[in-house]
Enzyme design. Structure first.
Site, mmCIF file in Angstrom:
data_model
loop_
_atom_site.group_PDB
_atom_site.id
_atom_site.type_symbol
_atom_site.label_atom_id
_atom_site.label_comp_id
_atom_site.label_asym_id
_atom_site.label_seq_id
_atom_site.Cartn_x
_atom_site.Cartn_y
_atom_site.Cartn_z
ATOM 1 N N GLU A 1 -13.571 6.788 -62.668
ATOM 2 C CA GLU A 1 -14.480 6.188 -61.682
ATOM 3 C C GLU A 1 -15.444 7.224 -61.102
ATOM 4 O O GLU A 1 -15.242 8.435 -61.252
ATOM 5 C CB GLU A 1 -13.661 5.564 -60.550
ATOM 6 C CG GLU A 1 -12.749 6.571 -59.857
ATOM 7 C CD GLU A 1 -12.372 6.135 -58.450
ATOM 8 O OE1 GLU A 1 -13.277 5.943 -57.624
ATOM 9 O OE2 GLU A 1 -11.164 6.002 -58.185
ATOM 10 N N ASP B 1 -8.982 -6.883 -44.208
ATOM 11 C CA ASP B 1 -9.554 -6.039 -45.251
ATOM 12 C C ASP B 1 -8.520 -5.766 -46.337
ATOM 13 O O ASP B 1 -7.530 -5.070 -46.104
ATOM 14 C CB ASP B 1 -10.018 -4.717 -44.594
ATOM 15 C CG ASP B 1 -10.811 -3.832 -45.534
ATOM 16 O OD1 ASP B 1 -10.855 -4.134 -46.754
ATOM 17 O OD2 ASP B 1 -11.379 -2.828 -45.063
ATOM 18 N N SER C 1 -8.512 -4.479 -50.363
ATOM 19 C CA SER C 1 -9.389 -3.916 -51.388
ATOM 20 C C SER C 1 -9.567 -4.853 -52.572
ATOM 21 O O SER C 1 -8.601 -5.472 -53.050
ATOM 22 C CB SER C 1 -8.813 -2.597 -51.894
ATOM 23 O OG SER C 1 -9.601 -2.114 -52.965
ATOM 24 N N ALA C 2 -10.793 -4.895 -53.065
ATOM 25 C CA ALA C 2 -11.091 -5.668 -54.273
ATOM 26 C C ALA C 2 -10.453 -5.041 -55.510
ATOM 27 O O ALA C 2 -10.447 -5.658 -56.577
ATOM 28 C CB ALA C 2 -12.605 -5.783 -54.455
ATOM 29 N N ASP C 3 -9.886 -3.845 -55.371
ATOM 30 C CA ASP C 3 -9.108 -3.260 -56.475
ATOM 31 C C ASP C 3 -7.990 -4.211 -56.892
ATOM 32 O O ASP C 3 -7.657 -4.313 -58.071
ATOM 33 C CB ASP C 3 -8.446 -1.939 -56.048
ATOM 34 C CG ASP C 3 -9.425 -0.781 -55.916
ATOM 35 O OD1 ASP C 3 -10.618 -0.958 -56.228
ATOM 36 O OD2 ASP C 3 -8.984 0.312 -55.491
ATOM 37 N N LYS D 1 -3.375 4.281 -51.625
ATOM 38 C CA LYS D 1 -3.799 5.240 -50.608
ATOM 39 C C LYS D 1 -2.965 5.082 -49.340
ATOM 40 O O LYS D 1 -2.739 3.982 -48.866
ATOM 41 C CB LYS D 1 -5.287 5.073 -50.318
ATOM 42 C CG LYS D 1 -6.115 5.665 -51.453
ATOM 43 C CD LYS D 1 -7.568 5.458 -51.244
ATOM 44 C CE LYS D 1 -7.861 3.972 -51.208
ATOM 45 N NZ LYS D 1 -9.275 3.698 -51.086
#
Ligand code: PSU
Ligand code: MN
Length: 295
Positions: A25, A136, A138-140, A157
């Site tokens: 990435e 929130d 993550s779109a991960d 994380k």
């Protein structure tokens, strides 16, 4: 040549030969380290992939195209003003001719479009602490649910709600494999994470499991490799998240803000550990891709 996606010759040849290719990435290059340190991390990750016998394909959006296999010169254009691209953002960035750095989720979109099924990163995104305030996630995670890929990481994380993220990965059908560990690494820290769904001992074992998972219609698999040097920085993480809240930092800006805060307030110790774990994970992704190509 495809108008939207540009695959470097080296990567195209490796893919055509059924060789081992690892996607990397660019978000951590542009936003994960104080500039220009991210460039060095990106290049060292590419070397680690090569040392494992695989071909690196660093991904980002440049000049109106999704580039798979950035050159070292192109990597230098991923400065802090690059857009941060999750899965929703790639098409917009290409159409608007902006420079865009892909997250794990964004990288998976491009990788899947060209047939790459392995990637290395630092830590996967997930459920932020305090959910649903802010709401929130993550779109991960959505990308993991949709894409066949092995992601070598140091877990998720640690600024996140890690147990909640682990639950959501189960909900989405994502195996979480502990690489020579029973618990999920917490990014900077090797200890204290939740139980993984299975422990694995080798890259070959991961390759076999991925092959079976994909034959059964599964999508992403997360591999958690503990960082070689474990850093216990939980109080600092809490301070960083509190500072973000006070300063009104939200959405895509949270992760870069927190990482920068930690790097600044730990005398660069988090930065050194972060760099080394990213490079090691890239190497592990290379080993897994190489093992898979030999199946
Ligand atoms: N790991 C790092 N540094 C980073 C990231 C991961 O060591 O900068 C990035 C990845 O690109 C990951 C993104 O996909 O953070 C998640 O951001 P968000 O929580 O906004 O989805
Ligand atoms: Mn987010």
């Amino acid at each position: 040549m495809d108008e939207l996606i540009r695959v470097s010759e080296e990567v195209a040849t490796a893919l055509a030969d059924g060789g081992a290719v690892v996607a990397l990435e660019t978000t951590l290059v542009a936003h994960g380290f104080p500039a220009p340190a991210g460039i060095e991390v990106g290049l060292a990750s590419e070397r680690a992939v090569r040392d494992a016998g695989a071909t690196p394909a660093t991904i980002g959006v440049l000049d109106g195209r999704v580039v798979v296999g950035l050159t070292a010169g192109e990597l230098e254009r991923f400065t802090p003003d690059a857009r941060k691209l999750g899965p929703r953002d790639l098409a917009v960035c290409a159409a608007q001719d902006a420079v865009g750095a892909t997250t794990v989720g964004g990288t998976l979109v491009a990788a899947a479009a060209v047939g790459i099924r392995f990637m290395g990163t630092g830590g996967l995104g997930g459920v932020h602490r305090g959910f649903p305030t802010p709401p929130d996630v993550s779109a991960d995670l959505g990308a993991c649910a949709r894409t066949q890929a092995v992601i070598a990481s140091a877990g998720v994380k640690s600024l996140l709600d890690v147990p909640a993220t682990m639950e959501l990965l189960e909900t989405l059908g994502v195996p979480v494999l502990g690489y020579r560990t029973d618990t999920l690494p917490l990014f900077y820290s090797a200890h204290g994470g939740p139980q993984v769904s299975a422990r694995v001992e080798s890259a070959e074992e991961v390759a076999h499991i991925a092959d079976a998972h994909w034959r059964l219609g599964g999508n992403a698999l997360l591999v958690g490799r503990p960082p070689d040097e474990s850093l216990e920085v939980e109080p600092l993480i809490e301070a960083a998240i509190a500072a973000a809240r006070v300063q009104g930092v939200a959405g895509q800006q949270v992760t870069p803000f927190v990482l920068a805060y930690l790097h600044e307030h730990s005398d660069g110790r988090t930065r050194a550990v972060n760099r080394d774990l990213i490079v090691a994970n890239a190497g592990l992704a290379g080993e897994i891709a190489t093992a898979f190509a030999r199946l």
